[in-house]
Design an enzyme around this catalytic site. Structure first.
Site, short mmCIF file in Angstrom:
data_model
loop_
_atom_site.label_atom_id
_atom_site.label_comp_id
_atom_site.label_asym_id
_atom_site.label_seq_id
_atom_site.Cartn_x
_atom_site.Cartn_y
_atom_site.Cartn_z
CB SER A 1 -1.06 0.17 1.32
OG SER A 1 -1.79 -1.11 1.17
CB ALA A 2 3.25 2.73 1.97
CD GLU A 54 5.47 -7.91 -3.01
OE1 GLU A 54 5.23 -9.00 -2.44
OE2 GLU A 54 5.60 -6.78 -2.68
CB ALA A 55 8.66 -11.38 -0.87
CG HIS A 59 -7.16 -2.58 10.62
ND1 HIS A 59 -8.48 -2.30 11.09
CD2 HIS A 59 -7.39 -2.78 9.23
CE1 HIS A 59 -9.30 -2.34 10.03
NE2 HIS A 59 -8.91 -2.80 8.90
#
Length: 539
Positions: free
Chosen positions: A13-14, A34-35, A470
């Site tokens: 998201s970031a 990115e894994a 969250h």
């Protein structure tokens, strides 16, 4: 050795936002690691979250350590592992939070993080075509945000029932005030999920100065003394190293970011030595301050037909749902995980709501590959405090980056959280038993009418509650000795290294966290570019 100006670890998201904004300047060479894979077919369909929440191909599938307030259970902690990160598997709700959340961060000493400071980034990122105030809502950003309409009779009944117990309808809870019940604003556009992969990466993948490497597991940060100079990562069993001429930005999220710092020798010295990791920078706050929403799911049977997706999503009903989705993007297939929600004050005298309730128009049961529709008609309502004070931790369990970290929540350890959780369940009951719900013939299944006292309600919560996914706070922003990053998200004691994700949040925001994390990515990119320009002027 590969050479870049910036290396971003994590395309969630970031991180996707940071990579987009940094690579907008063609002079900046940017590597995004990115894994997980590039994507998955189910990520495009809104209801696909039900297929991805337990899918190891695109989900880290973490779980917490058992403790007394989870009745010895391990709580699932799903985290997205593909381009878009958790924005590619989440429930699609768009909730900014309250102005007070960000003003509180600023009052803790984090200059530049008040609501007035972050509002321009919220506006920059969104393209909201609903109503609301232009001074508060963005109209031309990359992330489309839409307003599902309360067409279904269940939603209309819930809005009426909430009004009967004093909770007003608020069509824009991301506007001037959050109070009230509303349909969930959603990161859905043209029937498809708006993850950060779709909103921020797809439009710029052809930039020659941006390289996106998937299947790339970050193993450790490369340090030269007290400066971070790059990242060592593995692709297909092959180890590679990428040097960052300017900065490394860690955007792995609240679980992976503290783990990567610890694997790199940044954290609590005794803990690192026990794992056989050389201490490079003593930062006692790494992995601490974990917070999440601990949410019991109250369960309700519905005796009347035509309200629950348990009735509407079977046999020919499922065919009708598919047609409805194809025609207008609505119905079961196009819905947010909780299509309707309420922001509620637990008592009079509060400045803003402190409880969140969300309704799912169905009952599910555990299945071999994730939740499945129950044969019983009904609905689910989760209810929880929005700003919990209970704090836990995330710590590496091994020097091997492939080993999952230990996640300890310590839910309900703060007495105020327990009291507010019981209060939230009572608010859910008041709405579900209001006169407007009478035609539905609603019966409480869980916790059940026998759970009357706070202690009885909390006993059930310990047995049944889960998170709302969250997690925040494990690389907390601040000025004190437990802070991991400063107000410009620079890791204390290490030059050339920042963290930009939910882990930097000092406290939880009031609601879902995807929107605030995208904002953090926007603001982080601006700060990085500002600092680079300042260095250039000095040089």
């Amino acid at each position: 050795m590969e050479e870049y100006d910036y290396v971003v670890v994590g395309a969630g998201s970031a991180g996707a936002v940071v990579a987009n904004r940094l690579s907008a300047d063609p002079r900046n060479r940017v590597l995004l690691l990115e894994a997980g894979p590039a994507g998955h077919p189910w990520t495009h369909v809104p209801v696909g979250y039900a297929k991805l929440v337990c899918n190891p191909a695109v989900n880290w599938l973490y779980s917490s350590e058992p403790d007394a307030n989870t009745a010895g259970r391990r709580i699932p902690v799903p985290r997205g592992r593909m381009l878009g990160g958790s924005s590619a598997i989440n429930g699609l709700a768009f909730v900014r939070g309250q102005a007070q959340d960000f003003d509180g961060w600023a009052q803790m000493g984090n200059a530049g993080w008040s609501h007035a400071d972050v509002l321009p980034y919220f506006k920059r990122m969104e393209r909201y075509e609903g109503g609301g105030d232009d001074a508060l809502r963005g109209r031309d950003g990359p992330l489309r945000v839409t307003d599902p309409q309360p067409r279904d009779p269940l939603y209309r009944a819930l809005i009426a029932a909430a009004g009967e117990v004093g909770i007003p309808h608020n069509p824009d809870y991301n506007g001037a005030r959050q109070d009230g019940i509303a349909m969930s604003q959603a990161t859905i556009a043209s029937r498809r999920r708006m993850s950060t992969a779709r909103a921020y990466l797809d439009p710029v993948r052809r930039r020659p100065n941006l390289r996106v490497e998937t299947g790339a597991l970050a193993e450790r940060l490369m340090l030269d003394g007290t400066r971070c100079v790059g990242v060592r990562y593995a692709v297909g069993g092959q180890t590679r190293e990428a040097r960052a001429g300017h900065e490394v930005v860690v955007s792995g999220g609240s679980i992976n970011s503290p783990q990567l710092l610890e694997l790199s020798g940044i954290g609590q010295p005794d803990r690192l030595r026990d794992l056989g990791i050389e201490v490079r920078c003593a930062l006692p706050g790494v992995g601490e301050n974990l917070r999440d929403h601990y949410a019991p799911r109250t369960r309700w049977a519905i005796g009347a037909r035509g309200y629950s997706f348990n009735d509407l999503g079977r046999g020919l009903g499922l065919v009708r749902q598919a047609v409805r989705y194809a025609v207008n993007g609505g119905g079961m297939i196009g819905m947010v995980a909780a299509p309707i929600r309420a922001f509620v004050r637990s008592r009079e005298g509060l400045e803003a709501p402190d409880l969140l309730l969300g309704w799912v128009p169905m009952l599910t049961e555990p299945g071999p590959n994730g939740p499945v529709l129950s044969r019983r008609s009904g609905m689910t309502c989760y209810a929880h405090p929005m700003r919990p004070e209970s704090k836990g931790s995330v710590h590496a369990t091994s020097a091997d980056p492939r080993r999952a970290p230990a996640i300890t929540f310590n839910f309900l350890s703060a007495p105020v959280d327990a009291a507010l959780t019981a209060c939230a369940v009572r608010v859910a009951r008041s709405i579900m038993t209001a006169p407007a719900m009478t035609p539905l013939r609603v019966t409480e299944l869980a916790p059940g009418a026998a759970a009357e006292s706070d202690d009885e309600i909390l006993d059930w919560v310990r047995q049944a509650a889960e998170t709302t996914y969250h997690p925040v706070g494990t690389c907390r922003m601040g000025q004190d000795g437990q802070a991991v990053v400063d107000a410009r998200l620079r890791v204390r004691g290490i030059a050339g290294l920042r963290v930009a994700d939910a882990s930097i949040m000092p406290t939880l925001t009031s609601g879902n966290t995807n929107a605030p994390v995208i904002m953090i990515g926007e603001k982080a990119a601006d700060m990085i570019l500002q600092d680079a320009a300042a260095r250039s002027r000095r040089d």
